[in-house]
Scaffold this active site. Structure first.
Site, PDB file in Angstrom:
ATOM      1  N   GLU A 108       0.820  -1.210   0.000  1.00 26.24           N
ATOM      2  CA  GLU A 108       0.000   0.000   0.000  1.00 26.24           C
ATOM      3  C   GLU A 108       0.859   1.267   0.000  1.00 26.24           C
ATOM      4  OE1 GLU A 108      -3.783  -1.824   2.441  1.00 26.24           O
ATOM      5  OE2 GLU A 108      -2.378  -0.608   3.555  1.00 26.24           O
ATOM      6  N   CYS A 121       3.391   8.575   0.555  1.00 24.13           N
ATOM      7  CA  CYS A 121       4.008   7.716   1.566  1.00 24.13           C
ATOM      8  C   CYS A 121       4.239   6.340   0.924  1.00 24.13           C
ATOM      9  CB  CYS A 121       3.042   7.638   2.738  1.00 24.13           C
ATOM     10  SG  CYS A 121       3.563   6.516   4.028  1.00 24.13           S
ATOM     11  N   CYS A 128       6.351  -6.200   7.603  1.00 29.34           N
ATOM     12  CA  CYS A 128       7.492  -5.628   8.323  1.00 29.34           C
ATOM     13  C   CYS A 128       7.962  -6.607   9.389  1.00 29.34           C
ATOM     14  CB  CYS A 128       7.074  -4.303   8.970  1.00 29.34           C
ATOM     15  SG  CYS A 128       8.455  -3.466   9.792  1.00 29.34           S
ATOM     16  N   CYS A 132       6.629  -3.770  15.924  1.00 30.36           N
ATOM     17  CA  CYS A 132       6.336  -2.683  16.858  1.00 30.36           C
ATOM     18  C   CYS A 132       4.899  -2.862  17.350  1.00 30.36           C
ATOM     19  CB  CYS A 132       6.480  -1.314  16.178  1.00 30.36           C
ATOM     20  SG  CYS A 132       8.162  -0.988  15.639  1.00 30.36           S
ATOM     21  N   CYS A 135       1.821  -0.844  15.798  1.00 33.41           N
ATOM     22  CA  CYS A 135       1.748  -0.682  14.343  1.00 33.41           C
ATOM     23  C   CYS A 135       0.996  -1.838  13.669  1.00 33.41           C
ATOM     24  CB  CYS A 135       3.171  -0.588  13.794  1.00 33.41           C
ATOM     25  SG  CYS A 135       3.228  -0.390  12.016  1.00 33.41           S
ATOM     26  N   CYS A 357      -1.278   6.606   9.435  1.00 37.70           N
ATOM     27  CA  CYS A 357      -0.012   5.971   9.814  1.00 37.70           C
ATOM     28  C   CYS A 357      -0.251   4.740  10.651  1.00 37.70           C
ATOM     29  CB  CYS A 357       0.800   6.932  10.663  1.00 37.70           C
ATOM     30  SG  CYS A 357       1.309   8.325   9.741  1.00 37.70           S
TER      31      CYS A 357
HETATM   32  N1  SAH Z   1       9.798   1.331   9.892  1.00 39.92           N
HETATM   33  C1  SAH Z   1       9.810   2.745   9.735  1.00 39.92           C
HETATM   34  C2  SAH Z   1       8.751   3.305   8.811  1.00 39.92           C
HETATM   35  C3  SAH Z   1       7.336   2.786   8.970  1.00 39.92           C
HETATM   36  S1  SAH Z   1       6.330   3.437  10.249  1.00 39.92           S
HETATM   37  C4  SAH Z   1       9.775   3.411  11.089  1.00 39.92           C
HETATM   38  O1  SAH Z   1       9.651   2.712  12.093  1.00 39.92           O
HETATM   39  O2  SAH Z   1       9.932   4.618  11.163  1.00 39.92           O
HETATM   40  C5  SAH Z   1       5.925   5.012   9.752  1.00 39.92           C
HETATM   41  C6  SAH Z   1       5.424   5.915  10.880  1.00 39.92           C
HETATM   42  O3  SAH Z   1       4.103   5.543  11.320  1.00 39.92           O
HETATM   43  C7  SAH Z   1       6.312   5.839  12.083  1.00 39.92           C
HETATM   44  O4  SAH Z   1       6.544   7.050  12.686  1.00 39.92           O
HETATM   45  C8  SAH Z   1       5.494   5.004  13.003  1.00 39.92           C
HETATM   46  O5  SAH Z   1       5.915   5.185  14.247  1.00 39.92           O
HETATM   47  C9  SAH Z   1       4.080   5.525  12.716  1.00 39.92           C
HETATM   48  N2  SAH Z   1       3.010   4.659  13.205  1.00 39.92           N
HETATM   49  C10 SAH Z   1       3.030   3.331  13.234  1.00 39.92           C
HETATM   50  N3  SAH Z   1       1.909   2.854  13.817  1.00 39.92           N
HETATM   51  C11 SAH Z   1       1.153   3.911  14.175  1.00 39.92           C
HETATM   52  C12 SAH Z   1      -0.126   4.052  14.800  1.00 39.92           C
HETATM   53  N4  SAH Z   1      -0.850   2.999  15.184  1.00 39.92           N
HETATM   54  N5  SAH Z   1      -0.601   5.294  15.003  1.00 39.92           N
HETATM   55  C13 SAH Z   1       0.103   6.364  14.589  1.00 39.92           C
HETATM   56  N6  SAH Z   1       1.310   6.287  14.005  1.00 39.92           N
HETATM   57  C14 SAH Z   1       1.845   5.077  13.773  1.00 39.92           C
END
Ligand code: SAH
Length: 364
Positions: A108, A121, A128, A132, A135, A357
Site C-alpha cells: 500500500e 508515503c 514488516c 512494533c 503498528c 499511519c
Molecule cells: N519502519 C519505519 C517506517 C514505517 S512506520 C519506522 O519505524 O519509522 C511510519 C510511521 O508511522 C512511524 O513514525 C510510526 O511510528 C508511525 N506509526 C506506526 N503505527 C502507528 C499508529 N498505530 N498510530 C500512529 N502512528 C503510527
C-alpha cells in the site's frame, strides 16, 4: 510432443531471463547498454523515458531506432507494479493505493494532500519484521523486501494517476523498515537524486527508521541529503524496548548517536516521531527527556496521535495500548513549545479508509 515441451521450456526460461530495467539507476542503465553492445548515452535516454515521461512501453521511445526497440523488447521489460485498488477518503482527500507486485504480493501507498503540498508515503517491504506493538503493519508479519523498481514504481504509478506535477514530497513511512532494505531504498533515492527524474528534490524526501544505527551512518556517508525521521516514541530504553523490540538490538543510545552524526554530516534537521501513548510516554519525565534531547540535536518533534489497532483485535502488549486524550496531547505540545522545542502535530489523515499511519496492512 517432446519438441513442444522443449520449446516451452526454452520460451519459459527466455521470459524469466528478461532483464528488469525498472529500478535501475542512471549508472546501471548506462552499463546495461554498454553490456548489450549499445552506446552509453542510451542509458540516459531510457532513464528519461522511464522516470520522467513515466513510459512503460519501448514503442513510445521514438528516439531509439526500431531495431533497438525490438532488441529491448526481446531482452528486457519495464514491468513492475500494477494498481489493484484505490480509495479516496471523503473526509480528507487522502488517497490509498493497493499495488500488486509481479509475484502476487500486495502493498500500500498513500497520498496525503495538504494545503501547499501533496506527500506520497511509500512502502519498502511487504509487511514488516520489526513487530512494533503499536503498528498495524507489524501485526501482519514480514514477507519480503521490495526491489528498487517496486519502491520507485509506487511513485510512478501515483504520479501517473494524479498528474506528474501534483506530488511534492515523498516519505518512506509506509509498510516496512527502509533501512533493513538498504540497497533497494538507496537505489530508489539515487533515482530521485537525478535532475531529470522529476520535480522532487531529495530535500523533500524523508526516510523514516526505527533506528537501525549502522545503516543510518552508512546513509550519512553516502551524502544523499535526504531527511531522516527517527521513530522515537520513548526516550527511555526499557519502555522503548517494550513497544519496539528492535530497540534490544539497536538501543536508543546508539540510534541517537547515529542521527546526531547524520545531522552533522548532511546539515539536515532530524525529525523525531512520537506517537502519544497514554501513561506510557506522556508523563512529566517524558516531557523533560524530550526537551533535553531536542536541545542536543538539531531537530523537530513530530507528535502523532495514536491510531488505535482495536479493529485488528491485537493480543499481548498491543492490546493494552491506549491513545493519550486530545486535551492532554495539546497540553504536552504546549509545554514542549514553551521550552523552545519545535513541534509539529501530525493530524490523522485517512482514518476512514485505514490509510493513516500505522494502519497500512493489507486486508485481502
Ligand atoms: N519502519 C519505519 C517506517 C514505517 S512506520 C519506522 O519505524 O519509522 C511510519 C510511521 O508511522 C512511524 O513514525 C510510526 O511510528 C508511525 N506509526 C506506526 N503505527 C502507528 C499508529 N498505530 N498510530 C500512529 N502512528 C503510527
Amino acid at each position: 510432443m517432446r519438441s513442444i515441451c522443449l520449446r516451452l521450456v526454452t520460451v519459459t526460461s527466455e521470459v524469466k531471463k528478461k532483464y528488469k530495467l525498472k529500478g535501475l539507476t542512471l549508472e546501471e542503465l548506462k552499463d546495461y547498454f554498454i553490456g548489450i553492445g549499445e552506446q552509453k548515452f542510451r542509458g540516459k535516454q531510457l532513464f528519461n523515458w522511464m522516470y520522467n515521461h513515466l513510459s512503460t512501453d519501448f514503442d513510445d521511445m521514438l528516439n531509439f531506432p526500431k531495431d533497438l526497440r525490438n532488441k529491448l523488447k526481446d531482452h528486457a521489460n519495464l514491468i513492475s507494479l500494477s494498481i489493484v485498488d484505490s480509495k479516496v477518503s471523503t473526509e480528507t482527500g487522502t488517497k490509498k493505493f493497493v499495488f500488486q507486485t509481479e509475484d502476487g504480493n500486495k502493498i500500500e501507498s498513500v497520498v496525503i494532500p495538504e494545503e501547499r503540498r501533496n506527500t506520497l508515503c511509500v512502502s519498502t517491504q511487504v509487511g514488516c519484521p520489526l513487530d512494533c506493538k503499536f503498528c498495524a503493519t507489524g501485526l501482519m508479519g514480514y514477507t519480503k523486501n521490495l526491489s528498487s523498481g517496486e519502491i520507485f514504481d509506487q511513485y510512478l504509478l501515483a504520479a501517473q494517476d494524479l498528474g506528474k506535477d501534483k506530488l511534492t514530497n515523498i516519505v518512506y513511512m509506509g509498510m516496512g523498515e527502509p533501512l533493513l532494505n538498504f540497497e533497494s531504498t538507496v537505489k530508489s533515492l539515487k533515482i530521485f537524486s537525478e535532475e531529470i527524474t522529476s520535480g522532487i528534490n531529495l530535500k523533500k524526501i524523508t526516510v523514516s527508521t526505527a533506528g537501525i544505527s549502522p545503516k543510518i551512518i552508512e546513509l550519512a556517508d553516502l551524502n544523499l541529503k535526504v531527511k531522516i525521521a527517527l521513530s522515537l516514541h520513548s526516550c527511555f530504553e526499557d519502555i522503548r524496548s517494550k513497544i519496539m523490540p528492535i530497540n534490544k538490538k539497536y538501543p536508543l543510545k546508539e540510534s541517537i548517536e547515529a542521527v546526531k552524526y547524520y545531522a552533522k554530516k548532511t546539515g539536515t534537521r532530524i525529525t523525531f516521531e512520537y506517537i502519544m501513548l497514554k501513561n506510557l510516554n506522556d508523563r512529566n519525565e517524558d516531557l523533560n527527556a524530550l526537551i533535553k534531547l531536542s536541545r542536543a540535536i538539531p531537530s523537530k518533534i513530530n507528535v502523532i496521535p495514536f491510531n488505535s489497532l482495536k479493529h485488528m483485535n491485537p493480543s499481548g502488549f498491543s492490546a493494552e495500548l491506549e491513545p493519550t486524550p486530545k486535551k492532554e496531547i495539546e497540553a504536552f505540545v504546549q509545554n514542549l513549545r514553551n521550552n523552545d522545542v519545535t513541534v509539529l502535530v501530525r493530524f490523522t489523515q485517512g482514518d476512514d479508509i485505514a490509510a493513516a499511519c500505522g494502519q497500512l496492512a493489507i486486508k485481502y
